[in-house]
Design an enzyme around this catalytic site. Structure first.
Site, PDB file in Angstrom:
ATOM      1  N   LYS A  82      15.799   6.777  29.449  1.00 29.56           N
ATOM      2  CA  LYS A  82      17.059   6.090  29.755  1.00 29.56           C
ATOM      3  C   LYS A  82      16.880   4.582  29.591  1.00 29.56           C
ATOM      4  O   LYS A  82      15.760   4.035  29.608  1.00 29.56           O
ATOM      5  CB  LYS A  82      17.538   6.407  31.166  1.00 29.56           C
ATOM      6  CG  LYS A  82      16.601   5.928  32.299  1.00 29.56           C
ATOM      7  CD  LYS A  82      16.740   4.470  32.677  1.00 29.56           C
ATOM      8  CE  LYS A  82      15.685   4.017  33.682  1.00 29.56           C
ATOM      9  NZ  LYS A  82      15.638   2.560  33.882  1.00 29.56           N
TER      10      LYS A  82
ATOM     11  N   PRO B 299       7.115   5.718  26.060  1.00 32.79           N
ATOM     12  CA  PRO B 299       6.027   4.853  26.529  1.00 32.79           C
ATOM     13  C   PRO B 299       5.882   4.904  28.055  1.00 32.79           C
ATOM     14  O   PRO B 299       6.867   5.038  28.783  1.00 32.79           O
ATOM     15  CB  PRO B 299       6.465   3.454  26.062  1.00 32.79           C
ATOM     16  CG  PRO B 299       7.357   3.712  24.896  1.00 32.79           C
ATOM     17  CD  PRO B 299       8.066   4.994  25.201  1.00 32.79           C
ATOM     18  N   VAL B 300       4.641   4.806  28.519  1.00 35.41           N
ATOM     19  CA  VAL B 300       4.334   4.906  29.947  1.00 35.41           C
ATOM     20  C   VAL B 300       4.519   3.545  30.617  1.00 35.41           C
ATOM     21  O   VAL B 300       4.247   2.503  30.027  1.00 35.41           O
ATOM     22  CB  VAL B 300       2.885   5.410  30.133  1.00 35.41           C
ATOM     23  CG1 VAL B 300       2.507   5.451  31.615  1.00 35.41           C
ATOM     24  CG2 VAL B 300       2.724   6.795  29.507  1.00 35.41           C
TER      25      VAL B 300
ATOM     26  N   GLY C  17       9.778   1.155  32.070  1.00 34.74           N
ATOM     27  CA  GLY C  17      11.148   0.932  32.515  1.00 34.74           C
ATOM     28  C   GLY C  17      12.137   1.872  31.859  1.00 34.74           C
ATOM     29  O   GLY C  17      13.340   1.643  31.887  1.00 34.74           O
TER      30      GLY C  17
ATOM     31  N   ALA D 107      11.989   5.363  32.462  1.00 36.99           N
ATOM     32  CA  ALA D 107      12.036   6.564  33.302  1.00 36.99           C
ATOM     33  C   ALA D 107      11.295   7.746  32.712  1.00 36.99           C
ATOM     34  O   ALA D 107      11.679   8.899  32.936  1.00 36.99           O
ATOM     35  CB  ALA D 107      13.489   6.954  33.609  1.00 36.99           C
ATOM     36  N   GLY D 108      10.204   7.493  32.001  1.00 40.69           N
ATOM     37  CA  GLY D 108       9.450   8.582  31.407  1.00 40.69           C
ATOM     38  C   GLY D 108       8.909   9.565  32.432  1.00 40.69           C
ATOM     39  O   GLY D 108       9.040  10.784  32.275  1.00 40.69           O
ATOM     40  N   GLY D 109       8.319   9.064  33.502  1.00 39.66           N
ATOM     41  CA  GLY D 109       7.793   9.939  34.547  1.00 39.66           C
ATOM     42  C   GLY D 109       8.901  10.691  35.265  1.00 39.66           C
ATOM     43  O   GLY D 109       8.775  11.885  35.560  1.00 39.66           O
ATOM     44  N   SER D 110      10.002   9.993  35.542  1.00 44.83           N
ATOM     45  CA  SER D 110      11.150  10.630  36.195  1.00 44.83           C
ATOM     46  C   SER D 110      11.757  11.705  35.303  1.00 44.83           C
ATOM     47  O   SER D 110      12.173  12.763  35.782  1.00 44.83           O
ATOM     48  CB  SER D 110      12.210   9.581  36.538  1.00 44.83           C
ATOM     49  OG  SER D 110      11.718   8.651  37.480  1.00 44.83           O
TER      50      SER D 110
ATOM     51  N   ASP E 287      15.160   7.449  39.870  1.00 47.75           N
ATOM     52  CA  ASP E 287      15.719   7.752  38.554  1.00 47.75           C
ATOM     53  C   ASP E 287      15.822   9.244  38.265  1.00 47.75           C
ATOM     54  O   ASP E 287      16.462   9.652  37.298  1.00 47.75           O
ATOM     55  CB  ASP E 287      14.867   7.100  37.449  1.00 47.75           C
ATOM     56  CG  ASP E 287      15.021   5.587  37.394  1.00 47.75           C
ATOM     57  OD1 ASP E 287      16.074   5.084  37.850  1.00 47.75           O
ATOM     58  OD2 ASP E 287      14.101   4.919  36.892  1.00 47.75           O
TER      59      ASP E 287
END
Length: 290
Positions: A11, A95-96, A99, A101-104, A137
């Site tokens: 996002k 990308p880790v 900002g 929200a990759g983990g979310s 997120d």
């Protein structure tokens, strides 16, 4: 069904405001979020063992209890004590610590995947209630599309899709702590807040130029001050045809919105050959069928 694969979409924030710090230590926010067509793939497979293992194509990604996909399984297991073990593979493209929200997104995809894999028939609202325990997120990453998020991110209003455009993401070789940004964000009567209501009106009017005229992220007051390269990226974006450029989330990814594909591709190529762009991705808004 013994396995399933779910796309986990990134996002951006079209506007991000922080209203106040709450008594519980969290912050009330007001933001308009937009899913983009960049995604990880979360593959979940039942195993004969009771343990949960998470692995990834990225060697440096934490895959233990710190990983949000792992935490999503634990949250789900509190409601449905699963007899099976689970093997989860995260094919990371987002990308880790960016900002975006990759983990979310991975956590949301894990909840969706488990709900389908075990046919537990949890509603979207029930999934959002679980997701809110994992991070601000995650509820949006379960909903996708274009949405206004308030509270700590759990109060969502689905909006009409933003107008078609091209979105260039540029993440320099920097990692930013969201906690650090919040801790160093100072709000007072002189704080200039983003015009979220104005962006909302432009989205409802399908007005791309109205949206881009108002892009603003209050967290830039911390992140851009500490990392001036982000301002350089914003300037180069606009010099190379972006209608506007702003940071996403707590950073450090900066994105630009383009109404012309050739200009967007030219800017992408420029940043790919520049030392300031570790990750350079050209994408578009993504809105799921409703």
């Amino acid at each position: 069904m013994n396995s399933i694969a779910i796309k986990a979409y990134a996002k951006i924030n079209l506007g991000l405001d922080v209203i106040r710090k709450r008594p519980d230590g969290y912050h009330d926010i007001k933001t308009i979020m937009q899913t983009v067509n960049l995604y990880d793939t979360v593959s979940i497979k039942k195993t004969k063992f009771h343990s949960v293992t998470v692995s990834s194509n990225l060697s440096y990604l934490p895959t233990d209890h710190r990983n949000l996909a792992y935490k999503a399984v634990q949250i789900f297991r509190e409601i449905y004590p699963l007899r099976d073990g689970l093997s989860i593979f995260l094919n990371k493209r987002i990308p880790v610590s960016a900002g975006l929200a990759g983990g979310s997104a991975d956590a949301a995809a894990t909840l969706i995947g488990l709900n389908k894999l075990y046919k537990t028939e949890l509603s979207l609202d029930e999934l959002i209630s679980l997701g809110a325990k994992l991070g601000a997120d995650v509820p949006f990453c379960l909903t996708l599309g274009t949405a206004l998020a308030e509270g700590i991110g759990e109060k969502l209003e689905i909006l009409p899709p933003m107008p078609d455009c091209h979105i260039l993401l540029v993440k320099p070789d920097i990692n930013v702590s969201t906690k650090h940004v919040y801790e160093n964000l100072h709000l007072d009567e002189e704080t200039v807040h983003p015009d979220i209501d104005g962006i909302l009106k432009a989205i409802k009017g399908n007005d791309l130029y109205g949206i881009t005229a108002l892009l603003k992220n209050i967290m830039e007051s911390v992140t851009v001050r500490e990392y001036p390269i982000l301002e350089d990226i914003k300037v180069k974006m606009k010099e190379n045809g972006a209608l506007a450029s702003v940071m996403s989330g707590s950073g450090p990814t900066v994105y630009g919105i383009f109404d012309d594909l050739s200009k967007a591709e030219k800017a992408r190529d420029l940043f790919k050959s520049s030392p300031c762009g570790k990750h350079v991705i050209l994408t578009k808004p993504y809105n799921p069928p409703r």
